[in-house]
Enzyme design. Structure first.
Site, PDB file in Angstrom:
ATOM      1  CE  LYS A  97      -9.738  -8.205 -13.539  1.00 43.11           C
ATOM      2  NZ  LYS A  97      -8.981  -7.221 -14.310  1.00 43.11           N
ATOM      3  CG  ASP A  98      -9.105  -9.150  -6.195  1.00 46.91           C
ATOM      4  OD1 ASP A  98      -8.744  -9.249  -7.386  1.00 46.91           O
ATOM      5  OD2 ASP A  98      -8.496  -8.472  -5.349  1.00 46.91           O
ATOM      6  CD  GLU A 104       2.225 -33.884   0.633  1.00 44.06           C
ATOM      7  OE1 GLU A 104       2.305 -34.894  -0.111  1.00 44.06           O
ATOM      8  OE2 GLU A 104       1.169 -33.514   1.149  1.00 44.06           O
ATOM      9  CG  HIS A 145      -2.131  -0.906   0.994  1.00 46.92           C
ATOM     10  ND1 HIS A 145      -3.430  -0.466   1.099  1.00 46.92           N
ATOM     11  CD2 HIS A 145      -2.221  -2.218   0.654  1.00 46.92           C
ATOM     12  CE1 HIS A 145      -4.266  -1.458   0.844  1.00 46.92           C
ATOM     13  NE2 HIS A 145      -3.545  -2.540   0.572  1.00 46.92           N
ATOM     14  CB  SER A 201      -0.783  -2.815  -7.582  1.00 45.63           C
ATOM     15  OG  SER A 201      -1.368  -3.306  -6.399  1.00 45.63           O
TER      16      SER A 201
END
Length: 430
Positions: free
Chosen positions: A247-248, A291, A219, A223
């Site tokens: 959107k997310d 894994e 922040h 971005s």
């Protein structure tokens, strides 16, 4: 009306939220950081994996807390307590399958998140610290996942703990002492399981702390975006809410759909059947396999005949990610326009999946050779391609002039990639 001394003026009109905000201004902080916070308007769905990771971590912690109510960290009772959770605890099977498959999907999301950062240059100035915090979270996630995998105390849990802890013995002088401390004795036993249970929780909450720092750093710097050009013109950004939250949410629902399918219809498809056999120090499994999300690093470990060299390369394969902001010499961010560099990144991605395949095979003959070649390509991307990135990107304008940036922004909004590429590409670099 004046605000009494000791209270902070609140932008909210009234009610409980205003009362809380005057005394503890968290509501206005959330509104500022997640309501009015500006993000580039051209973010695609790959940027949704940050929110997906936060959601998955919350689900992992919540399911882990409820599982801990019934789990007993003892070599005599651990396996049986897990079976009791599965059979006798109300919805215990659901909690365990959520936690187990959540770990798999958490690594799917984090690997996509890292790939997006490499492809679009999200590690470059001014986001270097943001990237380093992300790599730190990856290391902590890997430690948490390994420690958690040992807790059911099946065959793979026991022998995985034995193999991985023994790697520390390769460290000169202090290696054997570290192994004895991790074991709590001279073999993997009850003290080891107790240590791993505690450390599993310590690392899990440590991830939450680093994630908070990661979000704060995001922040502050803002971005990155697919073009790699910082938004500087009116209309280049939108408020995080409601645009990005909507959107997310779409991406999150799709991801949770895959998660639900695994939990309800294929809960054991990504697990190993030997871990449903109680741990037995006297019976070694035919093939000890970690894994899937550890397989590339396991292949790198086995690609080196020297034990210490293998351990150094295995840990170095993760740590080298943190050096990306300083290894990449180009000032161009996005691989959308880095035509040569993108092929080096594709080769790196292919090597990662080849190493994943090699890690699941027995270390012999051709598999070892393939692992060595893939390991060379993996490190070659960071230690060769990135330092040569400025030369590879020599025909791309490093810093677009204002008019070029405006053309790029407008072309991105229209989806006109040809115009965007033409604005960035040119015969000379600046």
């Amino acid at each position: 009306m004046s605000v009494p001394p000791g209270l902070s003026p609140s932008p909210f009109k009234g009610g409980v939220v205003k009362w809380i905000d005057e005394r503890l201004p968290i509501p206005r902080l959330l509104v500022r950081e997640y309501g009015h916070f500006q993000v580039p308007r051209n973010l695609n769905y790959l940027w949704s994996f940050g929110g997906i990771l936060i959601t998955m971590m919350a689900l992992m912690i919540l399911s882990g807390i409820f599982l801990a109510f019934h789990y007993q960290p003892s070599t005599d009772k651990a396996f049986d307590s897990v079976e009791r959770i599965m059979r006798d605890v109300n919805f215990g099977w659901l909690l365990r399958y959520m936690h187990m498959n959540g770990a798999h999907l958490l690594f799917v999301a984090v690997y996509i998140h890292i790939w997006r950062g490499l492809w679009y240059g999200s590690y470059k100035h001014p986001r270097e610290l943001l990237w380093v915090l992300g790599v730190s979270m990856l290391l902590m996630m890997m430690a948490t996942a390994f420690l958690g995998y040992t807790l059911p105390w099946g065959q793979m849990s026991f022998w995985g703990a034995t193999v991985i802890t023994n790697l520390f013995s390769a460290i000169p002088v202090v290696g054997d002492d570290i192994v004895v401390w991790l074991w709590g004795g001279f073999s993997v036993d009850n003290p080891t399981l107790n240590r791993f249970y505690v450390l599993h929780w310590v690392f899990a909450f440590g991830i939450v702390g680093v994630a908070v720092l990661h979000v704060i750093a995001l922040h502050i710097t803002g971005s990155n975006n697919p073009t790699g050009v910082e938004p500087t013109f009116k209309g280049d950004t939108v408020s995080f809410h409601p645009y990005m939250t909507a959107k997310d949410s779409v991406a999150l629902l799709a991801f949770l759909g895959v998660y639900a399918f695994l939990v309800f219809f294929a809960p054991n498809v990504l697990g190993h059947p030997d871990n449903y056999i109680p741990a037995n120090p006297l019976v070694t499994p035919a093939h000890i396999v970690p894994e899937w999300y550890f397989l590339p690093f396991y292949a790198i470990l086995r690609a080196v005949p020297d034990k210490l060299g293998g351990v150094v390369l295995m840990f170095g394969s993760v740590l080298v990610l943190a050096l990306a902001p300083w290894l990449d010499t180009s000032k161009v961010r996005s691989c959308r326009v880095r035509r040569r560099f993108r092929w080096a990144l594709v080769a790196f991605g292919v090597s990662f999946f080849v190493l994943m395949w090699a890690g699941a095979q027995e270390a012999s003959g051709l598999v070892v050779l393939v692992s060595q070649v893939a390991t060379a390509i993996y490190f070659g991307f960071f230690l060769v391609a990135m330092p040569l990135a400025r030369w590879l990107d020599r025909d791309v304008v490093e810093t677009p002039i204002p008019r070029e940036a405006e053309v790029i922004s407008e072309a991105e909004r229209r989806g006109d990639r040809a115009t965007m590429a033409a604005a960035l590409a040119g015969p000379e670099t600046r």
